[in-house]
Each structure stands twice: as C-alpha cells, then as structure tokens.
Design a protein around this motif. Sequence first.
Motif, PDB file in Angstrom:
ATOM      1  N   ALA A 102     -36.873  -6.279  14.648  1.00  0.00           N
ATOM      2  CA  ALA A 102     -35.448  -6.641  14.757  1.00  0.00           C
ATOM      3  C   ALA A 102     -35.102  -7.628  13.883  1.00  0.00           C
ATOM      4  O   ALA A 102     -34.151  -7.770  12.991  1.00  0.00           O
ATOM      5  N   ARG A 103     -36.342  -8.551  13.272  1.00  0.00           N
ATOM      6  CA  ARG A 103     -35.927  -9.503  12.129  1.00  0.00           C
ATOM      7  C   ARG A 103     -35.640  -8.882  10.961  1.00  0.00           C
ATOM      8  O   ARG A 103     -34.978  -9.340  10.285  1.00  0.00           O
ATOM      9  N   ARG A 111     -34.727  -5.741  10.328  1.00  0.00           N
ATOM     10  CA  ARG A 111     -33.463  -5.177  10.611  1.00  0.00           C
ATOM     11  C   ARG A 111     -32.270  -5.876   9.991  1.00  0.00           C
ATOM     12  O   ARG A 111     -31.337  -5.805   9.205  1.00  0.00           O
ATOM     13  N   GLU A 112     -32.013  -7.497  10.627  1.00  0.00           N
ATOM     14  CA  GLU A 112     -31.279  -8.407  10.424  1.00  0.00           C
ATOM     15  C   GLU A 112     -31.325  -8.737   8.770  1.00  0.00           C
ATOM     16  O   GLU A 112     -30.143  -8.853   8.129  1.00  0.00           O
ATOM     17  N   LEU A 113     -32.480  -8.879   8.240  1.00  0.00           N
ATOM     18  CA  LEU A 113     -32.691  -9.049   6.885  1.00  0.00           C
ATOM     19  C   LEU A 113     -32.205  -8.085   5.842  1.00  0.00           C
ATOM     20  O   LEU A 113     -31.427  -8.464   5.026  1.00  0.00           O
ATOM     21  N   PHE A 145     -30.024  -5.772   6.721  1.00  0.00           N
ATOM     22  CA  PHE A 145     -28.590  -5.515   6.530  1.00  0.00           C
ATOM     23  C   PHE A 145     -27.677  -6.572   5.844  1.00  0.00           C
ATOM     24  O   PHE A 145     -26.705  -6.370   5.434  1.00  0.00           O
ATOM     25  N   SER A 146     -28.250  -7.815   5.673  1.00  0.00           N
ATOM     26  CA  SER A 146     -27.794  -8.914   5.029  1.00  0.00           C
ATOM     27  C   SER A 146     -28.201  -9.069   3.578  1.00  0.00           C
ATOM     28  O   SER A 146     -27.453  -9.803   2.998  1.00  0.00           O
ATOM     29  N   LYS A 187     -33.588  -4.935   0.943  1.00  0.00           N
ATOM     30  CA  LYS A 187     -33.833  -3.262   1.628  1.00  0.00           C
ATOM     31  C   LYS A 187     -34.637  -2.588   0.698  1.00  0.00           C
ATOM     32  O   LYS A 187     -35.550  -2.024   1.003  1.00  0.00           O
ATOM     33  N   TRP A 209     -27.639  -1.247  23.078  1.00  0.00           N
ATOM     34  CA  TRP A 209     -27.274  -2.121  21.672  1.00  0.00           C
ATOM     35  C   TRP A 209     -25.994  -2.499  21.832  1.00  0.00           C
ATOM     36  O   TRP A 209     -25.183  -1.965  22.275  1.00  0.00           O
ATOM     37  N   ALA A 221     -24.032  -3.678  16.479  1.00  0.00           N
ATOM     38  CA  ALA A 221     -25.236  -3.408  16.014  1.00  0.00           C
ATOM     39  C   ALA A 221     -25.422  -1.904  15.519  1.00  0.00           C
ATOM     40  O   ALA A 221     -25.836  -1.350  14.554  1.00  0.00           O
ATOM     41  N   ALA A 227     -23.375  -1.114  12.303  1.00  0.00           N
ATOM     42  CA  ALA A 227     -23.949  -1.912  11.404  1.00  0.00           C
ATOM     43  C   ALA A 227     -24.927  -0.648  10.730  1.00  0.00           C
ATOM     44  O   ALA A 227     -25.113  -0.365   9.652  1.00  0.00           O
TER      45      ALA A 227
END
Length: 200
Positions: free
Chosen positions: A66-67, A69-71, A73-74, A79, A147, A151, A154
């Motif tokens: 989860a962490r 994925r957030e990283l 995507f931003s 990536k 979800w 999310a 995204a």
Amino acid sequence: MRIGLTGGIGSGKSTVAAMLVARGAKLVDTDAIARSIAEPGGAAVRALVTEFGPSILTPEGGMDRARMRELVFSDVQAKKRLEGILHPLIGAECEHQAASAEPGQLVVFDVPLLVESKRWRAIVDRVLVIDASEQTQLERVIARSGWAPDAVRAVISQQAHRTLRRAAADAVIYNEGLGLAELSAHVEGLWERWTVASAR
C-alpha cells in the motif's frame, strides 16, 4: 506455444487464466512472482531497502504494498526505480517456471502490464487481451476488494488505455455482460485454435 494474457484491473483476466489452466495450460503468473520476491526474505527485499529505505517495509520485513503503491502513483521516477529492481527478477523467474512446462504444453504468461513493458511481444507467440469498459472495471474491483473509487481510477489511469491493449492483441475477449458459461465458450474456441496451431 507461449500466450501472453493481459487486461486491465477488473477485466476478468484471472478468471480466464483459471479456465486456461483447467484446460491444461501451464500458468506463469507475474503478479504472484512479484509478490513472492517482495515478501519477507524475498529476492528483491534487500535491493528495495537500499533504494527506498526501510520505511517501505512492513513490520514482518516484506514490502509494504500500500505504501509503495502511493509512492509510485505520486512519483514517476519512483515507479521506474521500482521496476528496475523487480522486472529483471520477475523475468528470470518467469523463464524458470516456463522451462518446467511439459513438451507441447501451452504456457500462459499472465502479465497485467504486458503492453506497457514492451519486452513481452518478443517473448510470446500470441497476445490475448481481456477487455471491459472502465465502468465495469470500477464496479468489479470495488465489489471484489472494497477499494475506494478514486483508488481504482488511479490504477486504471496508470495502465495502458484499452485501445492500446486491443491494438497489441492477436485475440480479444470482450468480457462485458458475459456469464461464466459464455466466457468459457470464448476461451474454448481460442484453446482449440491455439492447441491445433501449437501441434503443427
């Protein structure tokens, strides 16, 4: 014969993969491989910590998905750094698993990002795309995973557009409004065609 199976999140790709396995295919699941190498003690963990720091780990010592994925995507560069670690390890394990197929057995590579990665077209003989509308993808993932809609959107936005996936396909199953029996019939038709081609 090597089949590259792909489709957007919530398209029904995993269901089709299971149907192909039931007919005798050897499945190589790149998502499962990616998860296994990032679990505690996995082959990618040390490199992930070196690249991103220990904050990306769970208390158990695996990658906090989860962490991460957030990283990614931003941060587009994050990536690319993540893919630079995971993709070579995934590729090596894919070949290892494919090598264990029986003579003449169809090998199905389940690759969510087949079109995005570019390298897969040269590795597989056929590309099968499972397609569905974005609204259907959204509804399926919310029902399956719980979800939040944003999310899911995204994730969809990070994947290749449906048009690009279809353009890369040798065959497309439009999995919209199909029951399992209808979906299975489409899979059976492709299976018969490709097993005959593989036997030549």
